[in-house]
Structure formats: structure tokens, C-alpha cells
Design a protein around this motif. Structure first.
Motif, short mmCIF file in Angstrom:
data_model
loop_
_atom_site.label_atom_id
_atom_site.label_comp_id
_atom_site.label_asym_id
_atom_site.label_seq_id
_atom_site.Cartn_x
_atom_site.Cartn_y
_atom_site.Cartn_z
N ALA A 50 14.32 65.15 63.71
CA ALA A 50 14.91 65.75 62.17
C ALA A 50 16.22 66.64 62.52
CB ALA A 50 14.44 67.43 61.41
N ILE A 51 16.11 68.03 63.46
CA ILE A 51 17.63 68.14 64.11
C ILE A 51 18.78 66.88 64.78
CG2 ILE A 51 18.54 69.47 65.85
CD1 ILE A 51 15.86 71.78 65.49
N ALA A 52 17.87 66.28 65.87
CA ALA A 52 18.57 65.11 66.06
C ALA A 52 18.83 64.58 65.31
CB ALA A 52 17.94 64.34 67.17
N THR A 53 18.53 63.78 64.15
CA THR A 53 19.24 63.28 63.09
C THR A 53 20.20 63.50 62.31
OG1 THR A 53 16.80 62.15 62.62
CG2 THR A 53 18.39 61.80 61.54
N MET A 54 20.11 64.56 62.26
CA MET A 54 20.99 65.21 61.46
C MET A 54 22.18 65.71 61.69
SD MET A 54 21.29 69.01 59.81
CE MET A 54 21.34 69.90 60.66
N THR A 55 22.22 65.91 63.21
CA THR A 55 23.38 65.99 64.12
C THR A 55 23.88 64.31 63.86
OG1 THR A 55 22.07 67.74 66.10
CG2 THR A 55 24.31 65.99 66.93
N GLN A 56 23.20 62.94 64.24
CA GLN A 56 23.78 61.95 64.39
C GLN A 56 24.31 62.03 62.48
OE1 GLN A 56 21.12 58.89 65.45
NE2 GLN A 56 21.89 57.33 63.80
N ASN A 57 24.22 62.14 62.44
CA ASN A 57 24.47 62.14 61.05
C ASN A 57 25.68 62.71 60.46
OD1 ASN A 57 22.16 60.06 60.12
ND2 ASN A 57 21.47 61.93 58.42
N VAL A 58 25.68 63.95 60.74
CA VAL A 58 26.93 64.79 61.21
C VAL A 58 28.56 63.96 61.70
CG1 VAL A 58 28.05 66.84 62.05
CG2 VAL A 58 26.07 67.17 60.19
N ALA A 59 27.67 63.33 62.90
CA ALA A 59 28.83 62.94 63.72
C ALA A 59 29.24 61.83 63.02
CB ALA A 59 28.23 62.43 64.53
N MET A 60 28.29 60.80 62.37
CA MET A 60 28.22 59.56 61.41
C MET A 60 29.13 59.72 60.55
SD MET A 60 25.59 57.30 59.73
CE MET A 60 24.65 56.82 61.69
N MET A 61 29.47 60.81 59.88
CA MET A 61 30.46 61.43 58.22
C MET A 61 31.74 61.34 59.40
SD MET A 61 27.87 64.25 57.08
CE MET A 61 29.20 65.25 56.24
N PHE A 62 31.89 62.46 60.12
CA PHE A 62 32.76 62.52 61.02
C PHE A 62 33.58 61.26 61.41
CE2 PHE A 62 35.25 62.65 65.02
CZ PHE A 62 36.80 63.33 64.61
N GLY A 63 32.99 59.85 61.74
CA GLY A 63 32.76 58.50 62.77
C GLY A 63 33.74 58.13 60.68
N TYR A 64 32.98 58.23 60.15
CA TYR A 64 33.16 57.72 58.84
C TYR A 64 34.81 57.90 58.27
CZ TYR A 64 28.90 55.58 57.82
OH TYR A 64 27.41 55.41 57.89
N TYR A 65 34.92 59.35 58.35
CA TYR A 65 36.52 59.69 57.98
C TYR A 65 37.28 59.15 58.68
CZ TYR A 65 40.06 63.04 55.89
OH TYR A 65 41.37 63.34 55.56
N MET A 66 37.12 59.29 60.10
CA MET A 66 37.85 59.22 61.20
C MET A 66 38.47 57.19 61.41
SD MET A 66 37.74 59.66 65.53
CE MET A 66 36.75 58.15 65.55
N TRP A 67 37.66 57.06 61.09
CA TRP A 67 37.71 55.54 61.44
C TRP A 67 38.70 54.85 60.49
CZ3 TRP A 67 37.76 53.93 65.66
CH2 TRP A 67 36.50 53.87 67.07
N GLY A 68 37.73 55.87 59.24
CA GLY A 68 38.84 55.05 58.02
C GLY A 68 40.50 55.20 57.80
N ASN A 69 40.26 56.93 57.91
CA ASN A 69 42.06 57.01 58.06
C ASN A 69 43.00 55.65 58.90
OD1 ASN A 69 42.09 58.89 55.87
ND2 ASN A 69 41.30 60.22 57.71
N LEU A 70 41.61 55.56 59.82
CA LEU A 70 43.16 54.97 60.83
C LEU A 70 42.57 53.38 60.86
CD1 LEU A 70 40.48 56.06 64.28
CD2 LEU A 70 43.53 56.98 63.27
N ASN A 71 41.63 53.37 60.01
CA ASN A 71 41.55 51.64 59.37
C ASN A 71 43.04 51.06 58.67
OD1 ASN A 71 39.33 50.04 57.41
ND2 ASN A 71 41.07 49.45 58.88
N ALA A 72 43.49 52.18 57.94
CA ALA A 72 44.61 52.42 57.37
C ALA A 72 45.55 51.74 58.03
CB ALA A 72 45.19 53.98 55.88
#
Length: 435
Positions: free
Chosen positions: A267-289
Motif C-alpha cells: 500500500a505504501i509503495a502504491t500510494m507513493t506511485q499514486n502521489v507521483a502520478m498526481m504530480f505527473g498529471y498536473y505537470m504534464w497537463g500544464n505542459l500540454n497547453a
């Protein structure tokens, strides 16, 4: 949430903003369901049922295999253009059957449990695959192109925040309760999420559908293959998903079955992945503009490759630190890859032909995504009698090295090619260049 607040004083929100908000509200129970039934816990549940690594690979590959049926969705949408009704029926059936796939083994003798799970799960994802064509076409029309990158970045960030909470809570729960009881609770909560999710399906608007301009099924299905940019990108992404599928879906299998870690650390490893994924979604989404989906898609590739190669650090560094690093990389990489791949299909293809582009794309890449985990499951079974390091990090290290080479040699040539473009609505032969 500025995207939803911009409206003139005294006026009701537009149908676009209402639809965008509905998609977020519907996505919350949906992501909880996908995390509970398709996240790290499905591997643990299958191992509890007595599944082999090859059977785990089959289950992990089912969603990708089912995506080959999206061709059927592309044909149905031309005849039944009520997209809201069809996606509600098909995706609703998927949610219900997916829960039943986990309940069925608990009601049958143990020797039939894994087989029953696989059969019902396959039926469930038939509905999901066909319904996804209706949903993707509908939401592409709901979200204006000029805010699409930022919107999906915000939406995915919100949804995966809920996914992180679900992973953390149920990781603790499954560690504290005996396995049958823990899975009983998990599936009971999943059933509640199904009811809420289907309720929010009905909150979507039902925008008019623009049908294909092609005459005949053969002509319609041929359109994506005549588009050089789309075809080359699709073939490369299919190759990438095949190679990635050999290793990435088995991260949880390695932690549970080879490293013998408890659900708490999963769960800790997967939650770490999900938090990183959230950061990635926001970062890639802004760059996509600012930058094209194809260009950004390329830059996610080395990150995913590095996440596989990172397993090799287990030979020299503490395991927990390596696992957290691997999951941070795979979160940022796959989060951006999946979001940009979606934006590429819905944003860089002509509106009238979009359903068939979606169907052909996900059919081909789905087959590749199915074959990858099958090969991965066979490899982990074949290496079971070899030195432990082969299964622990050898397979992932080799796959990561191949991914990096493929990204550098083929990915750069396909995704960074400025000469490729996509037809615009104003003319059938007009092309635009990507930056």
C-alpha cells in the motif's frame, strides 16, 4: 478549479462546465473501484485463490485484450448515437460484473475459484471496452480543446488523490484482518462504489453526435490507416506497451510473492506511485497547453524505462528505498504517458471520425498490452527455478534497458517528427504541423 468558475455574472454554468464537473464527480467512485479491484490488491487476491504467475498475467492482461473489441463500439456508435445511454448501460454492466468476478470464487470450491474469476472478469471488460468508445467520444465533445490538457490534468489529480486514500486504508485493513474477511470488506465497499458510479453516469449531458462522413464500414475503418502520423504513432505505442507489459504489471507480484512483503508495504509503495502520478498529471497537463501531446509523450518514455531499470539497484541499496524510487518514477512516467496518449487520440484526430480512430488505436494497442503481460507471466514462471535475482530484478532490468533503446532509436524518430501532421476540419487534405 478556475475552469469551472469562469462564467458571466447571473448566468447558469454552460453545458460544457456542467459536463466537466459531472465527469469529475463520476470519476471519484470509479477510481476507488479501479483501485480496489484492479490495483495492487487484485494480485494479492489472486495469490490467495491459488493463482500461478501465468494466471496473474492473464488477469492483468484482460483489460488490454478486451480493448480489441472497441472496433465494435466504433460501428455501434454510428447506428446508436445516444452515447450517454449506451455508455451507461455498458460501463454499468462492467462495474457490476467486475464485483461479481471477485464474489464468485468465494461461493465456489477452491479449485474453481481462479477460473471463475477469469471468466467473469473477461465478460465484465467486454462491456467496459465497447462502452469506452461512447464515453471517450462524449467527453471529448464535452471538454473544449483549448482547456483539454489542463482539465484532464486537474481531473486526474483529484481522482488519484481519492485513489491514494483507498490504497492506504485498505492496505492497513488487509494486513490487520484475516485474508477472507479483508477481501469480503473490500468487495462490499466496491459494490457501494458501483451504485454511486452508475448514479453519476446519469448526470452526464448528452451532446449531439456528429457521425462519420465515410460511406460504408470498410471506408470508415480505413481512415486511420491512411493517416501517416496516426499510423506511425499507433504502431510505436503498441510496441512500447508490449515491452512495458512484460515488467511493469508485475511490480506487485514481485513484492508480494518474491520479496514476501506485507500489504502494508504494498500500500505504501502504491500510494507513493499514486502521489507521483498526481504530480505527473498536473505537470504534464500544464505542459500540454504549450507543447503537443506527441512531443510530451516521448519525454515520458525514459522515465518509464528508468523505473524498470531501477530494480537493478536492489543488488546494492536497501530494498524499501529502491521500491519507493521505482514507484515514483513509474507514477510520473505512466501517469503522463496514459494522459497524453488519451489527449493524442481525442485531440489530434478529426471530430467526425474520432470514434473509429479511438477504436482502431485501442484495439491494436490493447492486443499489444495483452501479449506483454502474458509473456511476462510466462517469464516469471520459467525463471522460478533460477537464482532469485533473476525474478527479483533481472527481468525488469532487461526490459528497462530494451525500453530505453526503443525510446531513443524508434520513439524519437516517430514522436518528434515535425513533418507529420493531422487533417483539420476545414479541408480533407489540409495538414497542420506539430510543435
Amino acid at each position: 478549479m478556475e475552469l469551472f468558475r469562469r462564467r458571466r455574472r447571473g448566468r447558469k454554468p454552460s453545458s460544457y462546465r456542467r459536463g466537466m464537473l459531472a465527469a469529475i464527480l463520476e470519476g471519484i467512485p470509479s477510481i476507488l473501484l479501479f483501485q480496489l479491484l484492479g490495483g495492487p490488491f487484485v494480485t494479492g487476491y489472486l495469490l490467495y485463490l491459488g493463482a500461478s504467475s501465468f494466471q496473474v498475467g492473464i488477469v492483468l492482461a484482460i483489460p488490454s485484450l478486451a480493448n480489441t473489441l472497441q472496433i465494435i463500439g466504433a460501428l455501434l456508435i454510428q447506428r446508436y448515437s445516444n452515447r450517454k445511454l449506451l455508455f451507461t448501460m455498458l460501463c454499468g454492466a462492467h462495474r457490476i460484473l467486475w464485483v461479481l468476478a471477485g464474489v464468485a470464487p468465494l461461493l465456489l470450491p477452491k479449485e474453481y475459484g481462479v477460473g471463475a474469476y477469469i471468466v467473469v472478469c473477461m465478460l465484465a471488460f467486454v462491456g467496459q471496452a465497447i462502452g469506452a468508445v461512447f464515453w471517450t467520444s462524449l467527453i471529448a465533445d464535452m471538454v473544449p480543446a483549448q482547456v483539454r490538457g489542463r482539465y484532464f490534468g486537474i481531473r486526474n489529480t483529484i481522482l488519484w488523490a481519492g485513489g491514494c486514500i483507498a490504497i492506504l486504508v485498505f492496505g492497513q485493513l488487509l494486513d490487520r484482518l484475516p485474508e477472507p474477511q479483508g477481501f469480503h470488506v473490500l468487495y462490499a465497499v466496491a459494490a457501494v462504489c458501483v451504485v454511486i458510479d452508475i448514479f453519476f453516469f446519469f448526470q452526464y449531458p448528452n451532446h449531439p453526435f456528429e457521425k462519420s462522413e465515410q460511406s460504408g464500414t470498410r471506408a470508415m475503418l480505413a481512415v486511420p490507416f491512411r493517416n501517416k502520423a496516426f499510423l506511425k504513432s499507433m504502431l510505436f505505442i503498441a510496441l512500447w506497451l508490449f515491452l512495458q507489459g512484460i515488467s511493469v504489471p508485475f511490480f506487485n507480484y514481485v513484492m508480494l510473492n518474491i520479496m514476501q512483503l506485507g500489504y502494508k508495504w504494498i500500500a505504501i509503495a502504491t500510494m507513493t506511485q499514486n502521489v507521483a502520478m498526481m504530480f505527473g498529471y498536473y505537470m504534464w497537463g500544464n505542459l500540454n497547453a504549450r507543447y503537443s501531446s506527441r512531443k510530451l509523450l516521448f519525454w515520458t518514455l525514459p522515465v518509464i524505462a528508468a523505473s524498470c531499470m531501477g530494480w537493478g539497484l536492489l543488488s546494492a541499496l536497501p530494498a524499501i528505498g529502491v521500491l519507493l524510487l521505482v514507484h515514483i518514477l513509474v507514477g510520473v512516467g505512466t501517469g503522463g504517458f496514459n494522459q497524453l496518449m488519451f489527449n493524442f487520440v481525442v485531440g489530434d484526430t478529426p471530430k467526425a471520425e474520432r470514434p473509429v480512430f479511438i477504436a482502431v488505436f485501442y484495439a491494436l494497442t490493447g492486443m499489444a498490452g495483452f501479449l506483454g503481460p502474458l509473456l511476462g507471466g510466462a517469464l516469471y514462471r520459467f525463471t522460478a527455478g533460477m537464482p532469485q535475482w533473476v525474478s527479483l530484478f533481472g527481468i525488469s532490468l532487461a526490459v528497462g534497458t530494451m525500453l530505453l533503446i526503443v525510446a531513443a532509436v524508434i520513439g524519437s524518430a516517430v514522436l518528434l517528427d515535425r513533418k507529420l501532421g493531422f487533417p483539420r476540419k476545414r479541408g480533407a487534405t489540409e495538414w497542420r504541423r506539430e510543435g
